[in-house]
Structures are given as C-alpha cells and as structure tokens.
Design a protein around this motif. Sequence first.
Motif, mmCIF file in Angstrom:
data_model
loop_
_atom_site.group_PDB
_atom_site.id
_atom_site.type_symbol
_atom_site.label_atom_id
_atom_site.label_comp_id
_atom_site.label_asym_id
_atom_site.label_seq_id
_atom_site.Cartn_x
_atom_site.Cartn_y
_atom_site.Cartn_z
ATOM 1 N N ARG A 29 -10.613 -15.797 -21.155
ATOM 2 C CA ARG A 29 -11.996 -14.916 -21.108
ATOM 3 C C ARG A 29 -11.960 -13.712 -21.905
ATOM 4 N NH1 ARG A 29 -13.948 -14.826 -14.930
ATOM 5 N NH2 ARG A 29 -14.299 -17.176 -15.412
ATOM 6 N N TYR A 31 -14.018 -10.057 -22.919
ATOM 7 C CA TYR A 31 -14.931 -9.011 -22.343
ATOM 8 C C TYR A 31 -14.873 -7.879 -23.687
ATOM 9 C CZ TYR A 31 -15.218 -10.362 -17.762
ATOM 10 O OH TYR A 31 -15.384 -11.109 -16.405
ATOM 11 N N ARG A 43 -7.650 -4.583 -15.013
ATOM 12 C CA ARG A 43 -7.847 -6.215 -14.754
ATOM 13 C C ARG A 43 -7.989 -6.505 -13.434
ATOM 14 N NH1 ARG A 43 -3.619 -9.055 -17.265
ATOM 15 N NH2 ARG A 43 -2.480 -9.076 -15.176
ATOM 16 N N GLN A 44 -9.098 -7.328 -12.929
ATOM 17 C CA GLN A 44 -9.215 -7.644 -11.491
ATOM 18 C C GLN A 44 -9.567 -9.474 -11.600
ATOM 19 O OE1 GLN A 44 -12.660 -5.282 -10.660
ATOM 20 N NE2 GLN A 44 -11.570 -4.874 -8.691
ATOM 21 N N GLU A 46 -9.581 -12.257 -13.710
ATOM 22 C CA GLU A 46 -9.665 -12.347 -15.146
ATOM 23 C C GLU A 46 -10.862 -11.440 -15.738
ATOM 24 O OE1 GLU A 46 -9.305 -15.734 -13.724
ATOM 25 O OE2 GLU A 46 -7.183 -15.251 -14.525
ATOM 26 N N ASN A 47 -11.288 -10.615 -14.738
ATOM 27 C CA ASN A 47 -12.293 -9.703 -15.188
ATOM 28 C C ASN A 47 -11.530 -8.411 -15.728
ATOM 29 O OD1 ASN A 47 -14.116 -11.421 -14.483
ATOM 30 N ND2 ASN A 47 -14.014 -10.605 -12.024
ATOM 31 N N LEU A 49 -12.493 -4.475 -16.851
ATOM 32 C CA LEU A 49 -13.677 -3.405 -17.153
ATOM 33 C C LEU A 49 -12.964 -1.992 -17.416
ATOM 34 C CD1 LEU A 49 -14.382 -2.518 -13.404
ATOM 35 C CD2 LEU A 49 -12.884 -4.649 -14.009
#
Length: 395
Positions: A29, A31, A43-44, A46-47, A49
Amino acid sequence: MAEQRITVKAITWFRESSGLFDYETSNNRKYKIKVNEESLIVRQDENVLSVHRSCFQDLQNHPIILASFYKKNRNFILSSSINKTVEGAEWEKPWVVIKGLKTSEYLLSEGDVLRLGKVKFTIKEISGPKQSDVRRSVLHSKTLENGGLGGLVKSKTDASVPIELEAQIISNSCRICLLDDNDELNPLISPCFCTGTMGVVHIGCLQRWLDSKITQNSHRDVKIYTWRSLNCELCKFKYPSKIFVNNKIIDLITIEKPPTNYLILESGSNELKSIHVLNLEDKQAIKLGRGYDSDMRIPDISVSRNHATIHIRSSGLYIQDLNSKFGSLIRIKKDICLDLDSKFKIQTGRTLLKISITKPWSLFGCLLGCGKGKDSDDENQRIRDITTDLSSNNI
Ligand SMILES: [Zn+2]
Ligand SMILES: [Zn+2]
C-alpha cells in the motif's frame, strides 16, 4: 515560510515477516505525505501518516513510529534516535537502502551495521582500503554514499575493550592445570568473579580453554569463527576478547588475520556469535549471497543467491546491492541533515520511505508547473532553478 519541502512516499508490504520489505512484490500500500513542519511519520496497520509529536499519544491502533523529522536552523534533520522521540512509543529502526543511493553503492567504514535480508553484520575492522571519516557527527543526504553512518569506531570494540587485570602474586594454583608456577610469560590471573581456589587461572590455560570453544571454518578466502557464549562456567562472567595485564594488552581470543588487506565482520548475538575474516589481497570484488558460488556464503532464506558485491578499490570498499529480494541496508546511527534537491530511501520494518527534498513552490513556480501533467526531471529542475532565483531576490 518553510525553506524546504519534504515529500515522503511510503510503501508498506502487507506481510509482517521479521521486519522485512519485499522489493519484488506489488502486494503493498502506498501513501504520499508532505512534511512542512517538525513531525513524525507513523504507521497504523498499513496506513502511514504524519503527525505532530504532541498528537502522537492521541493515536489509536498501535501506532509505530517510522521516522522523526526535526528542524535545526533552516534545515530539516532526519533523527537517528527515534526511541528518544516519544517516551514509551513503539518504533522501527531506520536503515538506508543502498540501492536508493545516487551511485547505488555505499562506502563501508568501521562501525557500520550492514543488513542483507534479515542477517546483520557489524564492520569491526578494515585494514588496507580507505574508509570514510567516521568521526563526523552529522551526515548530509546529498552525500550518503560516502559512508560514515555507523558512528564512532568505539564499536571496533565493545567486546574488545580491554579489561584491566593485575597478575596475581599469590601462590594459589591454576584452576585448569592445577599448577602454581607464576611467571611473566604465563602469569596467574583472576579474570572473573570467582574467588578462592576457583578464581585463579594461567593466561595460557584460559586462552586454550576459550579456543577450544571456538569452531573454525573456511570457504574460499573467508575464515569463519563461531562460538556460543564465552562465559565463565561458574560465575557466568562474559570474557572479553582482550584483557589488559600489567600494562600489556593480551588477546584472549585469537583471530588469525591476513597480513595486510582484510575486512572483519561480526554477526550474531552473545549466545551465538560469528566472525568472518575476508582476505582482500589481490581481489577486486567479493560476492555475498546464499548461492554456492558466493565468496562469502550466507545460508539464510532471506538472503538472495547473488545478494550483493563488495568492490575493492583504492578509494575504499563499496557495497552494491544486486537487486536482491529483501534488500541491502545500512543502519542509520547518526542524524541526517536533509539537503535541498536530494533524495534517498530508508526502510523501517516493512515500510519503505522514499524521501525527497525540494524548494517549496512559489506562486510563479506553481503557475509554470500547473496543468502540465508529468514534467520531465529536466523541466522540474528548470522550474526549481527559477524559483530559487526569485526567492533569493525576495519576490
Ligand atoms: Zn594453568
Ligand atoms: Zn568465574
């Protein structure tokens, strides 16, 4: 207004596997994150930010810190000690990706920690070829390929810092050979926490006993020494590799070194340690990998058959990744000052971060750049040059 604009492209592999990132898969994934102020990349699942440090504690779902940017004067700095960023936070160690460097090579120095797949090696000693100036405390993103990420040479050592011991004059007998002769060449010493009749041993007897615990192997021009713990069997004291007796440094563990050009790598933990001694004499390159034709074989499934090459040049030892599946990395032990117009890649756990540093868009630069879709690199460069000129005139 910020002097630099940082763009971070984060790619996270879906699988959690010993902190590995698969450079061959598209199962990931992505970003794109803009960094304009001091912040953490987090990272949380697969996110990925970016958050301000003060907001980190409010995050849910097991946030893991991947990188920390802070500002010094006008420059952003990538921090090497994420663990100090937020107390108690979970974090992943940052590594520079060798393939992502400008020359796709990295100049090795003593103290560097090299990682191939999940196997780590510390560069203990380089004899012969030149090295980077390892004393520099801050490195620049523009010149990362020149090396020095590993910190001070103090690591030449850890286990080899001599421990000061005085020869014993007392007339106890050696716990190994049971004799009590005590002369300058082979004095009785008290090397561990044991006391009484068990506390005294001849240096020679201790050396022979430690040697018997070390297994020696060789493959081509690489000698490999392996041992489980070198502790006193009674008091569990961990013997160092060198001791200091009556103002003389004495090697407790004997590693045979080639006469001039060689490289010594250490791997493993205190429980199972290996030392690789690579003879560089008359060589131009050394192949590292899992395959049988490698000069230095690394029998681990996360290491590719042809994983990396160390080029031996008069200007130093340069390591190059050979498009390996799980990458060749160097541990970031020093802060990296981010230079304008540079880019590099770091890996933290199963996330790859592509970091690029540009000038912030000015209005003029934006007008030129808008509506053109994907500009060629040349054009981007030209636009940035114009904006550089403009901002220096304070327009
Ligand atoms: Zn003895
Ligand atoms: Zn002991």
